[in-house]
Design an enzyme around this catalytic site. Structure first.
Site, PDB file in Angstrom:
ATOM      1  N   ASN A  27     -16.053  99.578   0.988  1.00 35.86           N
ATOM      2  CA  ASN A  27     -15.852 100.964   1.389  1.00 35.86           C
ATOM      3  C   ASN A  27     -16.208 101.862   0.203  1.00 35.86           C
ATOM      4  OD1 ASN A  27     -14.568 103.501   1.682  1.00 35.86           O
ATOM      5  ND2 ASN A  27     -13.371 102.667   3.367  1.00 35.86           N
ATOM      6  N   HIS A  30     -14.834 106.183  -2.014  1.00 37.30           N
ATOM      7  CA  HIS A  30     -14.227 106.578  -3.297  1.00 37.30           C
ATOM      8  C   HIS A  30     -15.284 106.991  -4.314  1.00 37.30           C
ATOM      9  CE1 HIS A  30     -10.606 105.003  -1.501  1.00 37.30           C
ATOM     10  NE2 HIS A  30     -11.304 103.938  -1.169  1.00 37.30           N
ATOM     11  N   HIS A  67     -16.512 106.366   5.628  1.00 37.85           N
ATOM     12  CA  HIS A  67     -15.688 107.155   6.545  1.00 37.85           C
ATOM     13  C   HIS A  67     -16.163 108.604   6.502  1.00 37.85           C
ATOM     14  CE1 HIS A  67     -11.224 108.202   7.726  1.00 37.85           C
ATOM     15  NE2 HIS A  67     -12.103 108.809   8.486  1.00 37.85           N
ATOM     16  N   ARG A  69     -15.100 111.861   7.378  1.00 29.63           N
ATOM     17  CA  ARG A  69     -13.884 112.553   7.832  1.00 29.63           C
ATOM     18  C   ARG A  69     -14.236 113.939   8.365  1.00 29.63           C
ATOM     19  NH1 ARG A  69      -8.825 110.213   5.382  1.00 29.63           N
ATOM     20  NH2 ARG A  69      -7.841 112.008   6.364  1.00 29.63           N
ATOM     21  N   ARG A  73     -14.099 115.408   3.083  1.00 29.50           N
ATOM     22  CA  ARG A  73     -13.575 115.461   1.713  1.00 29.50           C
ATOM     23  C   ARG A  73     -14.325 114.533   0.761  1.00 29.50           C
ATOM     24  NH1 ARG A  73      -7.710 112.697   2.404  1.00 29.50           N
ATOM     25  NH2 ARG A  73      -7.499 114.437   3.839  1.00 29.50           N
ATOM     26  N   GLU A  94     -16.519 104.429   9.673  1.00 26.42           N
ATOM     27  CA  GLU A  94     -15.122 104.724  10.033  1.00 26.42           C
ATOM     28  C   GLU A  94     -15.054 106.163  10.493  1.00 26.42           C
ATOM     29  OE1 GLU A  94     -12.189 104.355   7.016  1.00 26.42           O
ATOM     30  OE2 GLU A  94     -12.802 102.320   6.592  1.00 26.42           O
ATOM     31  N   THR A 125      -6.435 106.908   4.784  1.00 27.45           N
ATOM     32  CA  THR A 125      -5.940 106.574   6.123  1.00 27.45           C
ATOM     33  C   THR A 125      -4.607 105.846   5.988  1.00 27.45           C
ATOM     34  OG1 THR A 125      -8.252 106.197   6.622  1.00 27.45           O
ATOM     35  CG2 THR A 125      -6.672 105.622   8.325  1.00 27.45           C
ATOM     36  N   GLU A 175      -9.507  95.952  13.244  1.00 21.06           N
ATOM     37  CA  GLU A 175      -9.294  95.799  11.812  1.00 21.06           C
ATOM     38  C   GLU A 175      -7.792  95.903  11.601  1.00 21.06           C
ATOM     39  OE1 GLU A 175     -11.851  97.917   9.089  1.00 21.06           O
ATOM     40  OE2 GLU A 175     -10.226  98.064   7.619  1.00 21.06           O
ATOM     41  N   HIS A 216      -7.368  97.660   3.854  1.00 23.61           N
ATOM     42  CA  HIS A 216      -6.526  98.738   3.305  1.00 23.61           C
ATOM     43  C   HIS A 216      -5.568  98.176   2.257  1.00 23.61           C
ATOM     44  CE1 HIS A 216      -5.443 102.994   3.506  1.00 23.61           C
ATOM     45  NE2 HIS A 216      -4.353 102.547   2.911  1.00 23.61           N
TER      46      HIS A 216
HETATM   47  N1  PXP Z   1     -10.310 100.033   6.192  1.00 22.82           N
HETATM   48  C1  PXP Z   1      -9.985 101.249   6.691  1.00 22.82           C
HETATM   49  C2  PXP Z   1      -9.976 101.430   8.165  1.00 22.82           C
HETATM   50  C3  PXP Z   1      -9.701 102.324   5.843  1.00 22.82           C
HETATM   51  O1  PXP Z   1      -9.397 103.532   6.345  1.00 22.82           O
HETATM   52  C4  PXP Z   1      -9.767 102.112   4.443  1.00 22.82           C
HETATM   53  C5  PXP Z   1      -9.487 103.257   3.515  1.00 22.82           C
HETATM   54  O2  PXP Z   1     -10.502 104.198   3.572  1.00 22.82           O
HETATM   55  C6  PXP Z   1     -10.111 100.841   3.976  1.00 22.82           C
HETATM   56  C7  PXP Z   1     -10.366  99.811   4.870  1.00 22.82           C
HETATM   57  C8  PXP Z   1     -10.230 100.543   2.518  1.00 22.82           C
HETATM   58  O3  PXP Z   1      -8.976 100.700   1.922  1.00 22.82           O
HETATM   59  P1  PXP Z   1      -8.863 100.626   0.355  1.00 22.82           P
HETATM   60  O4  PXP Z   1      -9.614 101.769  -0.213  1.00 22.82           O
HETATM   61  O5  PXP Z   1      -7.383 100.722   0.128  1.00 22.82           O
HETATM   62  O6  PXP Z   1      -9.431  99.310  -0.069  1.00 22.82           O
END
Ligand code: PXP
Length: 266
Positions: A27, A30, A67, A69, A73, A94, A125, A175, A216
Site C-alpha cells: 500500500n 503513505h 486508496h 479517498r 488527502r 481501495e 481506515t 480482506e 492493516h
Molecule cells: N488494507 C486496507 C483496506 C487499508 O485501508 C489499509 C490502510 O490504508 C491497509 C491495508 C494497509 O494498512 P497499513 O498501512 O497499516 O499497513
C-alpha cells in the site's frame, strides 16, 4: 545465502512446482502522504508514489494497493491513472462506495477494487465495512464492477455475519481487517483471541467460496503470528514497509547529500 537470493530462489521454485506463496500487495498511500505534506495542490513533488510502486515491484511485491479517498488527502487522481498506465501487475484500488469514486474506478479500470469505509476524521481506515448493513448499495456496486471486468473485495472485520453478507452479495474476495490483531499483539490473551477470530473468519470465507486477503497494522514483528490463519492469499501492507524504508534508506540519502556538499569550494 543472503535473504534476497533465498527469496528469489524460493520464488522460482514456487513457480516451477506451482507451490503456494503468500502474496504481498504494498500500500503506497503513505508515500503520497509525505509528498502532500509539502506539495499539496501542486501537480508535481516528491516522493513519487508511482516511482515507489515500481521499486516495490522490482523488489518482488506481487501487487500495488492505493486508496483514492474522497478528500484526496494522499493519492491524487493523476497518481491512480499513472499507476494504471505503468503497472504490469495487479492494481488494487481501495475506495469508499460513493458515486464519484465508483465512476472514477470504472474509468481507470483497476484489476480489483477493495471497498472500505471512510470517515473524514480518521487518520487511516479504522474499522471494517458494515456489509451486513448495506447489502443493497454494495451489491449494486459489486455488480457494476464485475460487469466491467473488475473484481471486488470487501474490507471487513473477522465477524461471521460480515463474512456471510460478503458471500451473499457476490464479492470475489474479502480482506480481513487485522487492526484488532495488531492492536492486541503484545497482550498474549488478546492476541490469541484475535488470531482465533481470523482463523474462524478465514475458514468460513473459504468455505463460502471467497478469496481471503488480510491487512492493516501488519508489520515486521507481528506478520509471523498470522501463520496459523488458513487460506490467506494476499497481505496488504503499507505503513510498516514505508516506515522501514526510511530506516534502511536514510543512511544512503545522507551520504549522497554529503557527497554533493563536499564539492563546496569554501
Ligand atoms: N488494507 C486496507 C483496506 C487499508 O485501508 C489499509 C490502510 O490504508 C491497509 C491495508 C494497509 O494498512 P497499513 O498501512 O497499516 O499497513
Amino acid at each position: 545465502m543472503g535473504s534476497r537470493t533465498w527469496l528469489g530462489l524460493r520464488r522460482r521454485l514456487a513457480s516451477l512446482f506451482h507451490t503456494f506463496m503468500l502474496r504481498l500487495g504494498v500500500n503506497i498511500d503513505h508515500v503520497a502522504t509525505v509528498r502532500e505534506a509539502r506539495y499539496r495542490g501542486s501537480p508535481e513533488g516528491e516522493p513519487d508514489p508511482v516511482a515507489a510502486a515500481a521499486l516495490c515491484l522490482e523488489a518482488g511485491a506481487h501487487g500495488i494497493t492505493a486508496h483514492l479517498r474522497e478528500d484526496r488527502r494522499h493519492m491524487q487522481d493523476r497518481d491512480i491513472w499513472r499507476l494504471r498506465e505503468s503497472l504490469r501487475t495487479r492494481l488494487n484500488l481501495e475506495m469508499a462506495n460513493c458515486r464519484e469514486i465508483v465512476e472514477i474506478a470504472l474509468k481507470v479500470h483497476p484489476d480489483i477494487v477493495c471497498l472500505v469505509p471512510e470517515r473524514r476524521e480518521e487518520v487511516t481506515t479504522e474499522g471494517g465495512l458494515d456489509v451486513a448493513g448495506q447489502v443493497g448499495p454494495l451489491t449494486e456496486t459489486r455488480q457494476r464492477m464485475n460487469d466491467a471486468g473488475i473484481e471486488v473485495s470487501l474490507f471487513i472485520a473477522p465477524d461471521p455475519p460480515q463474512v456471510e453478507a460478503a458471500a451473499r452479495l457476490g464479492a470475489q474476495a474479502i480482506e480481513l481487517h487485522t487492526g484488532a490483531f495488531a492492536g492486541h499483539f503484545r497482550d498474549p490473551a488478546g492476541r490469541a483471541r484475535e488470531v482465533d477470530r481470523l482463523i474462524a473468519a478465514a475458514r468460513q470465507a473459504h468455505g463460502l467460496g471467497l478469496r481471503v486477503n488480510a491487512g492493516h497494522g501488519l508489520n515486521y514483528e507481528n506478520v509471523a503470528a498470522l501463520e496459523p490463519v488458513p487460506h490467506l492469499v494476499e497481505l496488504n501492507i503499507g505503513h510498516s514497509i514505508v516506515s522501514r524504508s526510511i530506516g534502511v534508506g536514510l543512511r544512503q540519502a545522507v551520504e549522497e547529500m554529503l557527497v554533493l556538499m563536499a564539492r563546496y569550494p569554501g
